[in-house]
Enzyme design. Structure first.
Site, PDB file in Angstrom:
ATOM      1  CE  LYS A 175      38.419  44.992  34.377  1.00 30.42           C
ATOM      2  NZ  LYS A 175      39.846  44.833  33.973  1.00 30.42           N
ATOM      3  CB  ALA A 233      35.369  44.917  45.086  1.00 31.81           C
ATOM      4  CE1 TYR A 234      37.284  42.106  37.332  1.00 24.80           C
ATOM      5  CE2 TYR A 234      35.008  42.142  36.534  1.00 24.80           C
ATOM      6  CZ  TYR A 234      36.365  41.951  36.303  1.00 24.80           C
ATOM      7  OH  TYR A 234      36.792  41.611  35.054  1.00 24.80           O
ATOM      8  CB  SER A 235      31.191  46.196  38.792  1.00 18.88           C
ATOM      9  OG  SER A 235      30.873  44.827  38.632  1.00 18.88           O
ATOM     10  CB  ILE A 253      42.399  40.327  40.993  1.00 13.36           C
ATOM     11  CG1 ILE A 253      42.208  41.729  41.601  1.00 13.36           C
ATOM     12  CG2 ILE A 253      43.858  39.986  40.860  1.00 13.36           C
ATOM     13  CD1 ILE A 253      42.574  41.804  43.070  1.00 13.36           C
TER      14      ILE A 253
END
Ligand code: ZN
Length: 686
Positions: free
Chosen positions: A580, A575-577, A513
C-alpha cells in the site's frame, strides 16, 4: 405491419384507458414513433370545475413517450376553445401555447402537445399521428407525389411539408372537410394522421396504412443494391473494436469542447454497411427522416472523410479534420437561418459516421446518446427505402433549422431535471462489488456520474451496476469483470468503458486484499500476492486511465484508496502495508506526471472499514486480532476505541472523501492525502 390489438386486454377499458392502451401499442412499434415522437387523442365529455358537462380533447402531453404513456400524460383541453380557432387564418406559436394553456381542464398537468390543434380540428372521436418510417420512406424522395398516388390512389390526402403548428392543422382540417372520403392524411416528410369512430378503428387504420407502404417498399427494393454498394472495406469486428477504442477518447475530448458529452459506439451491420457505402457521404447530408429528430440529432451527421479505417492515427486525424469542417459548416448554417432569440450553444455533431468502422453518437448522458443512435438507425432505414423510389430528399435547411431551434420543441428539453454535479462525467471504480468500492460507486452515481463498476467478482459488479441503474436511470452504470493483477483483464475492461461511454473522467483505484503474518513466517507467494493486487494492480489500472485521460485532453481525477497503515504500519502486516505504501508513492508520482494534463491524483487513507468488506475476511480478522493480542469478536470495537473520535468508519464515510477528490470541489488539490480514520495520531499526514 401486424396489428397488436388484443380484444381480451382492451375489452373493458374506459375510453381514456383504451387510448393509453392503443398509444402504447403504437409506441411499442419503433418504426412508427421513436422517443417521444407522435401523438394520440380522443374526444370525450367531462364534468368541468363548475359541474357542467363539456366537450374535451384528451391529447398526449409534451415530453411524454407513447410506449410508456399513462393517463396523467393526457391533459384535457376544452374542445369549444379549440374549435373556435377554426375561424382564424393564422396564429403565432407562443399565442397558440398561451391559448391552449387557458383551455386546460386540470391545473398543474403537462402542457398539451404542440400538435394539439391537428387533433382538435378533426371531427373524428379518435386521432392517431405517427412519424412512421414506412411513410416518410414514400415521401422523402424526389418522386413523392407520384409514389403516394401509386401506393394509395385516392385513399389518402397528401399535404406538402409545413412545420407543426396552427397552419398545418388548419390545412389538414380544410383538406378533410373538402374531401371527406379518404381514411388518412400523409404529411410529407413528417408522418401520418389516421382517425376513427373508435380508438380501435383509428389504430387499425394506421396499421393498414403502414402495411400498404411496407409492401410497396419491399416490392420496390427487390433486387436493388443498397446505397450504391461498398466504397470502404469494413474492418473485421476485433479490429473495429480496437480502432474504435483508440479513437473514442480523442473524439470525446473534441466533442466536449463546449460541454462534456457521453459518446457511444455502434457498429451493428446496418450501420457499418451504410457508413462504408458509396452513397453515404451524399445521402447522409440530405437531412433528417422526420423533423422531430433534429432536437436530438441535429440536421446532419458528420461524415469522416476516409478511404480506409485500419490505422488509428489516420482515423483520428481524419476525425479531427472532419469535425472542424462540421463546426465551420454548422456555424454558417446557424448564421444563415438564425432568428431572434435563437442561441448557438454547441456547433459540434451528435453523430459521427466513420467509414469502415461504424458510428459514434453523443449526448448529455448515455441514454440520450442511445436515443440519437436509435434515431439514426431509423434514418438509415428510411434513406435506404426512399432511395429505392427516387433520390432521397428531406426538409430544406431552412425548415430543418426552424424545427431544430423551435422554442416549442426546445421546451421538451427543459422538462429534464437540472444537471447534477457529476453529470456528463464517467467514473471507473475498481473493487466495486462490495464495501468501499460499492459505496463510492453509489455516491458518485447519486451526484450524476456514469459509473463503470469493475470487480474480480463479475456477478457482484453487475449487481452494483443494476442497483445504480434502478435508482439513477438506464445506461448510468456498467458492471464488468476486472482482475487488477492481469494486464489483459484491465485493458479489456477499460476498452468496454471506452466503447460504452467514450472515455473517462474519474478513476477510483480501490481494489485491495489483506494478508496478515509476521515477516519471519511469511510465504513468498503471500508477499507477491499482496503486491500483485495492492501495488501492481493500482499501476495497471492507473496506466490505462492515464492513457485515456491524456488522449481525451479534458483533465481528470485519480483517487487512490490507500490505508492508514501507509503512515502508521501495524505489526504482522508487512505484505499489506508495504504494497500500500508503494500505491501511495505511485499516486504522488502521478500527481507530478498528470499535472501538465490537468489530471489530479490524490489519496484517501481509511482505517478499519469493516462493514460489507471482503478485505476483512474471517481469516484476516483472526490474524489481525492475534497481532493485537485480542479476541476476533473484539476487533471492531478495538479499532473504534483506538481512534480519537471513538467512531466506527463506514464505507459511506470514505465515499464522501472520494466524492470531494473526484469532483471539481477539489479542482486545486493534487498529491494530497485525506484520512478517514476517526483520527489516529500516529497516522496524521505529515
Ligand atoms: Zn409530428
Amino acid at each position: 405491419m401486424r396489428s397488436r390489438w388484443n380484444d381480451a386486454e382492451a375489452r373493458d377499458l374506459a375510453p381514456l384507458d383504451l387510448l393509453v392502451y392503443a398509444s402504447r401499442l403504437i409506441g411499442a412499434e419503433t418504426s412508427l414513433v421513436v422517443w417521444g415522437g407522435g401523438n394520440t387523442s380522443i374526444k370525450t365529455v367531462e364534468r368541468d370545475h363548475r359541474g357542467r358537462d363539456v366537450a374535451v380533447l384528451r391529447v398526449k402531453g409534451s415530453g411524454s413517450d407513447l410506449k410508456s404513456i399513462q393517463r396523467k400524460d393526457f391533459p384535457g383541453v376544452c374542445l369549444d376553445d379549440l374549435r373556435a380557432l377554426l375561424d382564424r387564418e393564422d396564429m403565432g406559436d407562443q399565442e397558440m401555447v398561451d391559448y391552449l394553456a387557458r383551455g386546460l381542464m386540470d391545473t398543474g398537468g403537462p402542457r398539451p402537445s404542440i400538435e394539439t390543434l391537428l387533433h382538435g380540428f378533426l371531427p373524428a372521436f379518435a386521432v392517431i399521428h405517427t412519424h412512421a418510417d414506412a411513410i416518410v420512406s414514400l415521401t422523402n424522395n424526389d418522386r413523392c407525389r407520384e409514389v403516394l398516388t401509386g401506393v394509395y390512389g385516392k385513399d389518402v390526402i397528401a399535404l406538402a411539408y409545413r412545420r407543426p403548428g396552427f397552419r398545418i392543422s388548419k390545412e389538414v382540417a380544410d383538406a378533410i372537410a373538402e374531401h371527406p372520403e379518404p381514411r388518412a392524411v400523409v404529411l410529407e416528410r413528417h408522418g401520418t394522421i389516421t382517425w376513427g369512430a373508435t380508438v380501435r378503428e383509428a389504430y387499425e387504420g394506421t396499421i393498414e396504412l403502414i402495411t400498404r407502404a411496407e409492401e410497396a417498399i419491399a416490392e420496390q427494393k427487390r433486387g436493388r443494391k443498397l446505397f450504391g454498394g461498398p466504397r470502404v472495406p469494413v474492418l473485421a469486428p476485433p479490429r473495429r473494436r480496437e480502432i474504435a477504442v483508440a479513437v473514442a477518447p480523442r473524439l470525446r475530448g473534441l466533442l466536449s469542447r463546449h460541454r462534456r458529452a457521453i459518446v457511444t459506439f455502434d457498429d451493428t451491420p446496418a450501420v457499418t454497411e451504410f457508413v462504408s457505402s458509396v452513397d453515404a457521404p451524399a445521402l447522409s447530408q440530405a437531412g433528417p427522416a422526420t423533423p422531430d429528430h433534429t432536437i436530438y440529432t441535429k440536421r446532419l451527421p458528420c461524415v469522416v472523410r476516409l478511404d480506409e479505417a485500419g490505422d488509428a492515427g489516420a482515423v483520428t486525424e481524419a476525425i479531427e479534420r472532419s469535425l472542424s469542417e462540421f463546426e465551420r459548416d454548422y456555424t454558417r448554417y446557424f448564421e444563415e437561418h438564425r432568428f431572434e432569440g435563437a442561441r448557438l450553444t454547441d456547433p459540434l455533431p451528435r453523430i459521427v459516421l466513420v467509414p469502415g468502422l461504424g458510428m459514434f453518437t453523443a449526448g448529455r448522458d448515455r441514454r440520450t446518446a442511445g436515443i440519437v443512435s436509435d434515431m439514426y438507425h431509423h434514418t438509415i432505414d428510411v434513406i435506404g427505402n426512399a432511395s429505392a423510389f427516387g433520390r432521397y430528399a428531406s426538409l430544406t435547411a431552412r425548415d430543418a433549422f426552424d424545427v431544430e431551434y423551435w422554442p416549442l420543441e426546445l421546451y421538451k428539453l427543459t422538462l429534464a431535471p437540472p444537471e447534477k454535479e457529476l453529470a456528463r462525467r464517467i467514473a471507473l471504480v475498481t473493487g466495486g462489488a462490495s464495501g468501499i468500492g460499492r459505496a463510492v460507486a453509489r455516491r458518485l452515481a447519486a451526484e450524476g456520474a456514469h459509473v463503470v463498476v469493475a470487480d474480480v467478482d463479475e456477478a457482484g459488479a453487475r449487481k452494483t451496476a443494476e442497483e445504480i441503474t434502478a435508482a439513477a436511470g438506464s445506461g448510468r452504470a456498467l458492471g464488468l469483470m476486472m482482475d487488477v493483477t492481469s494486464e489483459a483483464s484491465v485493458h479489456t475492461a477499460f476498452e468496454a468503458a471506452a466503447l460504452e461511454y467514450g472515455g473517462l473522467d474519474v478513476l477510483v483505484s480501490n481494489a485491495g486484499i489483506a494478508h496478515s503474518a509476521p515477516v519471519a513466517d511469511m510465504a513468498l507467494a503471500d508477499w507477491e500476492r499482496s503486491f500483485a493486487v495492492n501495488s501492481t494492480g493500482h499501476f495497471l489500472v492507473a496506466r490505462e486511465a492515464m492513457k485515456i485521460l491524456i488522449r481525451q485532453g479534458l483533465g481528470g481525477a485519480l483517487v487512490f484508496i490507500a490505508t492508514k497503515n501507509v503512515m502508521a504500519p501495524g505489526k504482522d502486516f508487512a505484505a499489506y502495508s508495504a504494497a500500500k505504501a508503494a500505491e501511495a508513492q505511485l499516486a504522488k508520482v502521478l500527481a507530478l506526471e498528470g499535472a501538465p494534463y490537468r489530471i489530479r491524483s490524490n489519496i484517501v487513507h481509511p482505517d478499519a472499514v469493516f462493514q460489507d468488506s471482503r478485505l476483512w475476511s474471517d481469516e484476516v480478522r483472526r490474524q489481525r486480532a492475534a497481532a493485537q493480542g485480542i479476541a476476533a469478536d473484539q476487533l471492531e470495537d478495538f479499532y473504534r476505541r483506538r481512534n480519537l473520535l471513538g467512531v466506527r468508519i463506514l464505507p459511506e464515510d470514505v465515499a464522501e472523501a472520494v466524492l470531494f477528490l473526484a469532483s471539481d470541489r477539489s479542482a486545486k488539490t493534487t498529491g494530497c492525502s485525506i484520512t478517514v480514520d476517526g483520527g489516529v495520531r500516529e497516522a496524521f499526514p505529515r
